[in-house]
Design an enzyme around this catalytic site. Structure first.
Site, short mmCIF file in Angstrom:
data_model
loop_
_atom_site.label_atom_id
_atom_site.label_comp_id
_atom_site.label_asym_id
_atom_site.label_seq_id
_atom_site.Cartn_x
_atom_site.Cartn_y
_atom_site.Cartn_z
N GLU A 64 1.51 0.32 -4.91
CA GLU A 64 1.02 1.59 -5.44
C GLU A 64 2.20 2.56 -5.51
OE1 GLU A 64 -3.43 2.28 -3.79
OE2 GLU A 64 -1.89 2.26 -2.26
N ASP B 145 0.84 -1.18 0.00
CA ASP B 145 0.00 0.00 0.00
C ASP B 145 0.89 1.25 0.00
OD1 ASP B 145 -2.80 1.05 0.45
OD2 ASP B 145 -1.76 1.97 2.15
#
Ligand code: CA
Length: 690
Positions: free
Chosen positions: A366, A335
């Site tokens: 990400e 994340d």
């Protein structure tokens, strides 16, 4: 207490690093039949007391034991007893204050993770765990993003009532729609769909759901409390520390047995609260602070973990290795990876490669952050613009491809290529080639260059932002949403890269337009298995695409040579086509079709496209993605229907030199729109006999 800035200065000195960087593998509680040891890294504590409890919450310690200070800021206590099932925490004297903390390295805990638990991990293994292993890697990676609770909550899934929303639901074989015995749900359904990897949304212990609260409480779980412990609300008994461990292992075992590899969603970039075990045991060491004293908040969740600090980097690496070794996890989705540093990401990659083989465990994330972060020193953030510094087996979610296909994820009203935007042909071409060409010299918008398709996650939906269906309905009202959905699906599934989808994308999942349903009711978030049945024709279309994709080595190729496979690119407004060398690399080539032709037509009318010489078969068209089963022959031309993706295959090797595509593309650009139409279309009406 020192201020955050004073702490930062103290930790930044070379002496601190030299004197307090511990490299042992034994932090936390290590519990075995021969004894139990407790080790805590707390370099600034004046004393540390270990408290032992019979219960996971409430009550007083039955024993409080002073710990010994060892080298490098580590505090230790050992016993010959196997303290399996004993709960513990620490009392620290630090800067004149008494602080209570659970163990940052806890492997087990009581309800809500407030107290840690010593655990002999071998006692938590389910039956047959020693034989559990990942299924063999197939030709492609198709990652299905799933939330533990969403998966089995709805009654339509046919899961036993007591297991709904739990790890245990994954272990229930043969579930069907409302138990009708006919329509598979759960893992049977996923097996049928053909996805290869299941990505579990946060399943480490997070803080936003009260484990002793109502069963209906829901959160995605991007708020870590105990990084190395499974979340308790998914277990059948969050109060007994060993239960969640065993049940999560059972889930992974069941997924492996069904042929799926398991990816864990990890959120090392921030913690639920700044008042964490990190902060209580080593104030401000694990967090970033700007030089003016502001707390870094690039996560938009109140704090940023300082991955560049040695003991923090060690923590994150240790945690990743722990999940792979103890829980047999096959990959990690980081994340807000843009908040972590490139050095750490590459180190994680190297350590996983050394243990399990090159690229065997997936690593991707990400490549962005929510806001600027106060990363220190020479550290380089793992942002998309720094992709060249990342190992070729570290992937990024490719928002360029996502937004080119369906429109900007953050600006919900903006369409993309399939739903009516103009001028995106260049971006669609780069998407097809997984952004491996040097696009900067071509002045392509948001240009960047991946080393290989292994670095690219190709997708159009994830838990964040609107579902694909909601995006399409908002941006193209009055249009045939189902058709646009099929086109979006066929488009990204014919792009190179690792494929990824949000669970339910294949059955037109809706969240009523909700863009950020992280704490919306479970009734909105749950997977609706009845809809999966109702939309079975769309599911079937996805199935065909997935099964076809696995037979297309030209698109599955993850190597740096993959870019060279794509040739004969043609572009005209609303129209993109390309050829792809589909032969297998190496000495033996078992590919069924040696060359592929892919046509994306986002126009409102059908277009006839001339085909290069070479006995073409239609493999997939606007509504049938299983045409490849019947080897449907195409003629010299093919009618690309309005709003469609057409995939053709030739059993002949067609070489770039023999087609005029690349040069045609140049001519298209030179002569402008009118002549481009002539080159790219025959201009005839009516469907060709196939
Ligand atoms: Ca929890």
């Amino acid at each position: 207490m020192k201020t955050a800035l004073e702490w930062k200065k103290y930790y930044s000195s070379p002496e601190f690093s030299d004197d307090h960087t511990y490299s042992g593998e034994d932090l936390g509680a290590v519990c075995a039949p021969g004894g139990t040891s407790f080790k805590l890294w707390s370099p600034s504590a004046d004393s540390v007391t270990l408290n032992l409890y019979r219960e996971g919450n409430g009550g007083e310690p039955y024993s409080s034991i002073p710990m010994e200070r060892e080298e490098k800021g580590v505090w230790c206590w050992k016993t010959d007893d196997e303290l399996h099932g004993v709960y513990y925490d620490f009392s620290l004297e630090l800067e004149g204050e008494t602080v209570r903390s659970a163990d940052p390295y806890a492997k087990a805990c009581g309800v809500n993770g407030e107290r840690s638990m010593a655990v002999n991990l071998s006692r938590t293994d389910p039956e047959g765990w020693e034989r559990d292993c990942a299924p063999q890697a197939g030709p492609e990676r198709i990652i299905y993003e799933l939330h533990v609770k969403e998966f089995s909550w709805d009654a339509s899934g046919g899961f036993p009532e007591e297991y709904r929303g739990k790890y245990k639901a994954f272990t229930c074989p043969g579930t069907t729609l409302y138990n009708d015995g006919i329509h598979p749900t759960g893992l049977d359904y996923l097996q049928d769909l053909g996805v290869t990897h299941v990505q579990i949304m946060p399943a480490y212990d997070y803080g936003s759901v009260n484990e002793a609260g109502e069963e209906t409480e829901f959160n995605w779980g991007y708020d870590p409390v105990n990084y190395n412990v499974p979340e308790g609300s998914y277990s059948t008994d969050p109060a007994r520390g060993e239960v969640r461990i065993r049940e999560m292992k059972e889930m992974i075992q069941a997924l492996h047995a069904k042929g799926f590899r398991v990816i864990m969603d990890v959120v090392y970039n921030h913690t639920y609260s700044l008042d964490s075990w990190f902060q209580r045991t080593a104030p401000w060491y694990f967090y970033r602070v700007f030089d003016d004293g502001r707390i870094s908040n690039g996560s938009a969740c109140g704090n940023d973990v300082a991955s560049e600090r040695p003991m923090c980097a060690k923590y994150i690496l240790d945690s990743v290795l722990y999940w792979t070794e103890e829980y047999h996890i096959d990959g990690f989705r980081f994340d807000l990876m843009g908040l972590l540093d490139v050095n750490l990401m590459n180190r994680i990659r190297r350590e996983l490669d050394a243990r399990y083989g090159k690229g065997e465990k997936l690593v991707f994330g990400e490549p962005w952050s929510a806001a600027p972060t106060a990363m220190e020193g020479e550290a380089v953030p793992a942002l998309k613009k720094n992709i060249s510094f990342l190992d070729e087996n570290i992937g990024i979610f490719c928002d360029n491809t996502r937004d080119a296909i369906k429109g900007d994820a953050l600006k919900t009203a903006l369409p993309g290529f399939v739903n009516g935007a103009e001028g995106l042909e260049d971006l669609i071409c780069e998407s097809a080639g997984a952004w491996c060409r040097d696009t900067r010299k071509d002045q392509i918008r948001d240009a960047f260059q991946a080393k290989a398709p292994s670095q690219i996650i190709t997708y159009v939906s994830a838990h964040d932002n609107q579902t694909l269906w909601d995006k399409l309905t908002e941006t193209a009202p009055g249009e045939d949403t189902m058709r646009l959905n099929r086109m979006a699906a066929a488009l990204y599934m014919t792009c190179q890269g690792n494929l990824f989808l949000l669970s339910g994308e294949e059955f037109a999942r809706t969240k009523d337009g909700h863009e950020n349903s992280f704490n919306a009711p479970i009734s909105l978030n749950r997977l609706n298995w009845e809809q999966a049945w109702k939309e079975s024709s769309l599911v079937e279309y996805y199935k065909g695409l997935i099964e076809l994709r696995k037979q297309l080595p030209g698109l599955c190729d993850k190597s740096s040579q993959a870019a060279g496979r794509i040739f004969g690119v043609r572009k005209a407004p609303g129209l993109v086509s390309f050829l792809c060398d589909n032969r297998e690399k190496g000495d033996v080539d078992n590919s069924r079709w040696k060359t592929l032709m892919v046509i994306y037509n986002s126009r409102g009318s059908a277009v006839e496209i001339g085909l290069p010489d070479g006995e073409w078969e239609v493999l997939s068209d606007e509504k049938n993605s299983f045409l490849w089963k019947d080897a449907v022959c195409a003629g010299k031309q093919i009618l690309a229907e309005e709003k469609s993706v057409t995939v053709l295959g030739s059993r002949k090797v067609i070489l770039p030199e023999s087609v005029s595509g690349d040069s045609a593309e140049k001519r298209c650009e030179n002569r402008g729109r009118e002549s481009a139409e002539k080159i790219c279309e025959s201009g005839k009406e009516g469907r060709l006999a196939v």
